[in-house]
Design a protein around this motif. Structure first.
Motif, short mmCIF file in Angstrom:
data_model
loop_
_atom_site.label_atom_id
_atom_site.label_comp_id
_atom_site.label_asym_id
_atom_site.label_seq_id
_atom_site.Cartn_x
_atom_site.Cartn_y
_atom_site.Cartn_z
N ALA A 116 0.82 -1.22 0.00
CA ALA A 116 0.00 0.00 0.00
C ALA A 116 0.86 1.26 0.00
CB ALA A 116 -0.95 -0.02 1.20
N ALA A 117 1.96 1.22 0.73
CA ALA A 117 2.80 2.42 0.82
C ALA A 117 3.41 2.77 -0.54
CB ALA A 117 3.91 2.20 1.85
N GLU A 118 3.86 1.74 -1.26
CA GLU A 118 4.43 1.96 -2.60
C GLU A 118 3.37 2.53 -3.55
OE1 GLU A 118 7.79 -1.29 -3.58
OE2 GLU A 118 5.86 -2.15 -2.97
N LYS A 119 2.20 1.91 -3.54
CA LYS A 119 1.12 2.39 -4.41
C LYS A 119 0.75 3.83 -4.07
CE LYS A 119 -0.98 -2.21 -4.67
NZ LYS A 119 -2.08 -3.03 -4.13
N GLU A 120 0.65 4.07 -2.77
CA GLU A 120 0.29 5.41 -2.29
C GLU A 120 1.30 6.45 -2.78
OE1 GLU A 120 -1.03 8.74 -0.23
OE2 GLU A 120 -2.09 6.85 -0.54
N SER A 121 2.58 6.11 -2.67
CA SER A 121 3.64 7.04 -3.07
C SER A 121 3.57 7.32 -4.57
CB SER A 121 5.00 6.45 -2.69
OG SER A 121 6.03 7.26 -3.18
N ILE A 122 3.38 6.25 -5.37
CA ILE A 122 3.33 6.41 -6.83
C ILE A 122 2.12 7.25 -7.23
CG2 ILE A 122 2.95 5.16 -9.00
CD1 ILE A 122 4.61 2.84 -7.59
N MET A 123 0.95 6.93 -6.68
CA MET A 123 -0.25 7.68 -7.04
C MET A 123 -0.16 9.14 -6.59
SD MET A 123 -1.90 5.66 -8.84
CE MET A 123 -3.16 6.89 -9.13
N LYS A 124 0.46 9.33 -5.43
CA LYS A 124 0.63 10.70 -4.92
C LYS A 124 1.50 11.51 -5.88
CE LYS A 124 2.01 13.07 -0.63
NZ LYS A 124 3.17 13.85 -0.97
N HIS A 125 2.63 10.91 -6.30
CA HIS A 125 3.53 11.61 -7.22
C HIS A 125 2.86 11.86 -8.58
CE1 HIS A 125 7.22 10.14 -4.77
NE2 HIS A 125 6.82 11.34 -4.38
N PHE A 126 2.13 10.87 -9.05
CA PHE A 126 1.46 11.03 -10.35
C PHE A 126 0.37 12.09 -10.25
CE2 PHE A 126 -1.25 9.29 -13.91
CZ PHE A 126 -0.35 9.57 -14.91
N ASN A 127 -0.38 12.06 -9.19
CA ASN A 127 -1.47 13.03 -9.00
C ASN A 127 -0.92 14.45 -8.86
OD1 ASN A 127 -4.19 13.66 -8.79
ND2 ASN A 127 -4.18 13.55 -6.56
N GLU A 128 0.26 14.57 -8.26
CA GLU A 128 0.86 15.89 -8.07
C GLU A 128 1.62 16.36 -9.30
OE1 GLU A 128 3.25 15.30 -4.62
OE2 GLU A 128 1.56 15.45 -3.21
N GLY A 129 1.64 15.54 -10.38
CA GLY A 129 2.30 15.93 -11.61
C GLY A 129 3.80 15.71 -11.61
N LYS A 130 4.30 14.96 -10.62
CA LYS A 130 5.74 14.71 -10.55
C LYS A 130 6.18 13.60 -11.50
CE LYS A 130 6.08 16.24 -5.74
NZ LYS A 130 6.34 15.81 -4.34
N MET A 131 5.24 12.83 -12.02
CA MET A 131 5.52 11.77 -12.99
C MET A 131 4.72 12.08 -14.26
SD MET A 131 7.50 10.12 -11.00
CE MET A 131 7.95 8.78 -12.08
N ASP A 132 5.32 11.77 -15.41
CA ASP A 132 4.66 12.08 -16.69
C ASP A 132 3.80 10.92 -17.19
OD1 ASP A 132 6.00 14.63 -16.98
OD2 ASP A 132 7.82 13.46 -17.36
#
Length: 818
Positions: free
Chosen positions: A651-667
């Motif tokens: 869950a922590a990994e998923k949370e981190s990835i979705m958080k970064h993607f949602n914040e625009g840090k990942m393309d």
């Protein structure tokens, strides 16, 4: 001549005089013919007469079941045929029976069963021909009991029933001949040893070849009488059978592989079609005479259904195409009828319970709705009114809320949960995955935070002031939390210190107790089984239940599979939602797709790339996604930030990835199909689905719904390497259609209800024969089920006892039929 046609003729004439009452001979005509026809067939030397003999079904006409008009017609046809039996030419008799013979006297008794068929619930190894060594092969196909084997129907039939003479054979179509083997030998054909035979009848000779099969020569003895079925080709102006099905002409047994509609069964490694077919024929002949019918007599008559034993026999080894269809209709009716009775019973049980009536016109509720940062659509308002009407009664609500992706189901659920909290009760909000549970938690708390003061943020609990006369406490409970944190939350839920609990299956664990659960909302219900729903209901005093799905389900299907639920549909999207431009791309257009993604990213947008559906194993999907991610990040898009998401992450990994993607840090987010439902990234405007032909229409539509959630124009591209004709049809449909309900109808038509709905996961009985896209049969079954349920809801009447036992057997114990 093998039998006395004169005596038979007199019996038929007497039957006519007696008004077709089936009393011209003791025990009826069917009983008389079961013996007479066997003897008569031995005297038929002409293949055409033999074919006509079997078309009349003289060995088992089913005379007792015929109407008076049909009896009259059948006797007229038989009387016209009898003179042919009296004028048979000399020669070796043709004794094959192209149709089935019901007599069990000729069937060798199984040493396992002392001549009797094994009990239907007995182990598969009790069936003659299935040893302890072969039983595991049947287990692989889900065949564990004798009943499973009885209902293991062919997936198709080959039509080898058209008996012809050699001079009548034509190229191309499936045909059958009866012939003598003149010669058989091994020849080299295409560098491989093959069997070649010369055969003949009274109209000429022909060749048959079995490529790469030299062992056939052992079976084709000179002067043997054989039946061959298959496609005919013309070589040097003469007909040739290429690798046909064949069998020796039996004396007193039915044809199995030739001369009839021949079943083709699904197989697994180690099982072969001919041996399985032979086993099934013997098994069906032994077993079906002892099968009793569970449908009431008046239901059978009113719907003109075949008796169960006959339907099973005809579904496996049909005499005609018409009887095959009639048999399948009976068996499909059974499935839908029992399904309907089950859901009607569930609804009755639920409505007999006493629930808590909630006050739905409290000022706090109106105040909350008025402060929302958007106006509810008319469809949302109507669905909310349905829910309020339900929860204001002391009968627990059981309602299905359907809505397209982005139609605003979540806000309807939040208002409903808030209503429970305003009444001093608790609410539970369950999602099928942890990602979605976390997303719901975020969107719910974000909504409350936009109109209320956030007072505390403690270990997964958010508290809001100013909405109610007490602080509103919203908590997230998922299995991946620390044990200490979960223990704190469990205690708070038990004491009633949490108003709205959001989570996954963790919410229905036995150790979690609610103080006063008033409403349970379940998102994407088709991913939960009946067992989970029942567990959630047990958490409170018959809580109101609201089930949500973004999978558009045609109304007829919803009323059938969710017959225990009332139905509300959000059939409009909020203002400003745009249609998503959709393209089906060929493999050579892959680089164009990548270039388009680059343009979108350069414009400040983000993209999803969905990896192929490898198989159900999450581990293998994760491995495939990882390989795809490495290729895309290092070779295709090295200049961009690419992230990977799959179901094996914690869950922590998923949370981190979705958080970064949602914040625009990942393309770019490379993902397995875990993003199918719910994930909300407004800045994502392009979706690329790899191997799109492997997914169903509804799932492709769900993927498409992950983009287009903001104000910018969005795009969806489906890549397919070498789609089948069915895959091509699916992709053409989704390219041109945005309406989820239309796509669902097409998905049902193309894939069938099992794949569309996943009945194995739903807690509903399996559907082998029924197609829920057959609206006519579905409504017929619903009508009959409703009629019976209204007259005898507990099925206590003697004539319904067998049906009641069948329903208890078919519906899993975890269901509410009890």
């Amino acid at each position: 001549m093998g039998a006395d046609t004169g005596a038979f003729k007199k019996i038929l004439q007497l039957e006519v005089q007696k008004g077709f009452a089936d009393n011209a001979v003791m025990c009826g005509l069917d009983h008389f013919l079961s013996r007479w026809a066997k003897e008569a067939a031995t005297g038929i030397n002409n293949p055409d007469d033999l074919l006509e003999f079997h078309k009349l079904k003289l060995s088992d006409p089913g005379y007792a079941r015929m109407s008076e008009d049909k009896r009259h017609k059948w006797i007229t046809e038989v009387l016209a045929f009898l003179p042919k039996l009296e004028n048979q030419p000399a020669g070796a008799p043709v004794t094959c029976k192209v149709s089935k013979a019901k007599s069990t006297a000729k069937t060798p008794a199984s040493p396992k069963t002392d001549g009797c068929p094994p009990a239907l619930d007995g182990d598969i190894s009790l069936v003659k021909g299935i040893s302890a060594a072969t039983a595991p092969k049947f287990h692989k196909m889900g065949i564990n009991t004798v009943r499973d084997l009885l209902y293991y129907f062919p997936n198709r039939h080959l039509d080898y029933s058209r008996l012809k003479k050699i001079s009548q054979l034509e190229a191309g179509s499936e045909q059958t001949i009866i012939a003598n083997v003149w010669q058989s030998k091994v020849n080299y054909m295409g560098g491989r040893r093959s069997t070649e035979a010369v055969l003949g009848d009274d109209t000429g000779n022909m060749r048959a070849v079995w490529f790469n099969n030299p062992y056939m020569v052992r079976n084709l003895k000179p002067n043997a009488r054989v039946v061959l079925s298959g496609r005919v080709s013309i070589f040097n102006g003469r007909p040739v059978f290429e690798s046909p099905e064949w069998e020796e002409l039996p004396d007193e047994a039915d044809l199995i592989h030739t001369g009839r509609l021949v079943p083709v069964y699904p197989l697994t490694a180690g099982l072969h079609q001919r041996s399985l077919r032979r086993l099934m024929k013997n098994f069906i002949d032994i077993s079906t005479p002892g099968i009793s019918d569970f449908l009431p007599e008046d239901t059978l008559k009113r719907n003109r259904l075949l008796p169960l034993a006959e339907a099973i026999r005809q579904a496996h080894f049909p005499d005609t195409e018409e009887l095959k269809d009639t048999a399948r209709n009976r068996l499909a009716f059974d499935e839908l009828f029992i399904l309907q009775l089950g859901v009607l019973a569930k609804k009755k049980r639920w409505q007999e319970q006493t629930g808590r009536a909630l006050k739905v016109n409290l000022p706090a509720i109106d105040h909350f709705i008025s402060r929302l940062p958007f106006k509810l659509t008319d469809a949302q308002t109507k669905c909310l009114a349905d829910i309020k009407a339900d929860i204001s009664k002391n009968v627990p609500m059981s309602r299905l809320l359907q809505g397209e992706v982005g139609s605003g189901k979540t806000i309807v659920a939040v208002i409903s949960l808030f209503t429970a909290a305003a009444n001093g009760l608790q609410g539970a909000f369950m999602a099928p995955t942890e990602i979605l549970a976390e997303q719901h938690f975020k969107s719910v708390t974000r909504l409350f935070a936009s109109i209320a003061k956030v007072s505390t943020l403690l270990d997964g609990v958010h508290t809001f002031e100013g909405l109610l006369d007490h602080p509103l406490r919203v908590a997230l409970m998922i299995s991946d939390m620390k044990s200490s944190q979960k223990d704190i939350l469990k205690e708070k839920i038990k004491k009633g210190e949490i108003d709205i609990a959001i989570g996954t299956h963790a919410l229905i664990q036995k150790e979690i107790r609610f103080k006063s659960l008033g409403l349970a909302v379940i998102d994407e219900q088709h991913r939960f089984g009946v067992e989970q729903r029942s567990a959630l209901k047990s958490k409170g005093l018959n809580p109101h239940i609201l089930i949500m799905t973004a999978t558009p389900i045609p109304r007829t299907l919803a009323l059938t599979l969710y017959g225990d639920l009332d139905l509300s549909v959000i059939d409009e999207l909020p203002p400003g939602r745009q249609s998503i431009k959709t393209r089906w791309l060929k493999p050579e257009q892959r680089n164009s797709a990548y270039n388009f993604i680059r343009k979108q990213i350069e414009a400040g947008r983000q993209a999803f790339i969905i990896c192929p559906l490898v198989e159900e194993s999450e581990a293998i999907q994760a491995k495939a996604a990882t390989a795809e991610y490495e290729t895309l990040s290092s070779e295709v898009f090295p200049e961009y930030k690419v992230a990977l998401l799959h179901g094996r992450m914690n869950a922590a990994e998923k949370e981190s990835i979705m958080k970064h993607f949602n914040e625009g840090k990942m393309d770019i987010l490379v993902s397995t199909p875990v993003v199918e439902v719910g994930i909300d990234i407004p800045n994502a405007t392009v979706m690329l689905v790899e191997s799109a032909d492997r997914f169903g229409l509804s799932q492709l539509h769900q993927f498409r719904g992950r983009v287009g959630r903001g104000t910018e124009q969005s795009y969806c591209m489906f890549l397919a390497k070498n789609p089948s004709l069915l895959g091509q049809e699916r992709l053409s449909i989704i390219e041109s259609t945005q309406d989820g309900f239309k796509l669902a109808e097409e998905d049902l038509r193309l894939r069938g209800p099992g794949e569309f709905f996943g009945t194995r996961q739903s807690g509903l009985p399996d559907l082998r024969m029924a197609s829920i896209s057959d609206v006519g049969l579905l409504e017929q079954a619903r009508k009959e089920a409703t009629r019976l349920f209204e007259s005898d809801p507990e099925l206590n009447l003697p004539e319904n006892k067998a049906l009641e036992e069948e329903i208890r057997r078919v519906w899993p114990k975890k269901s509410e039929w009890s």
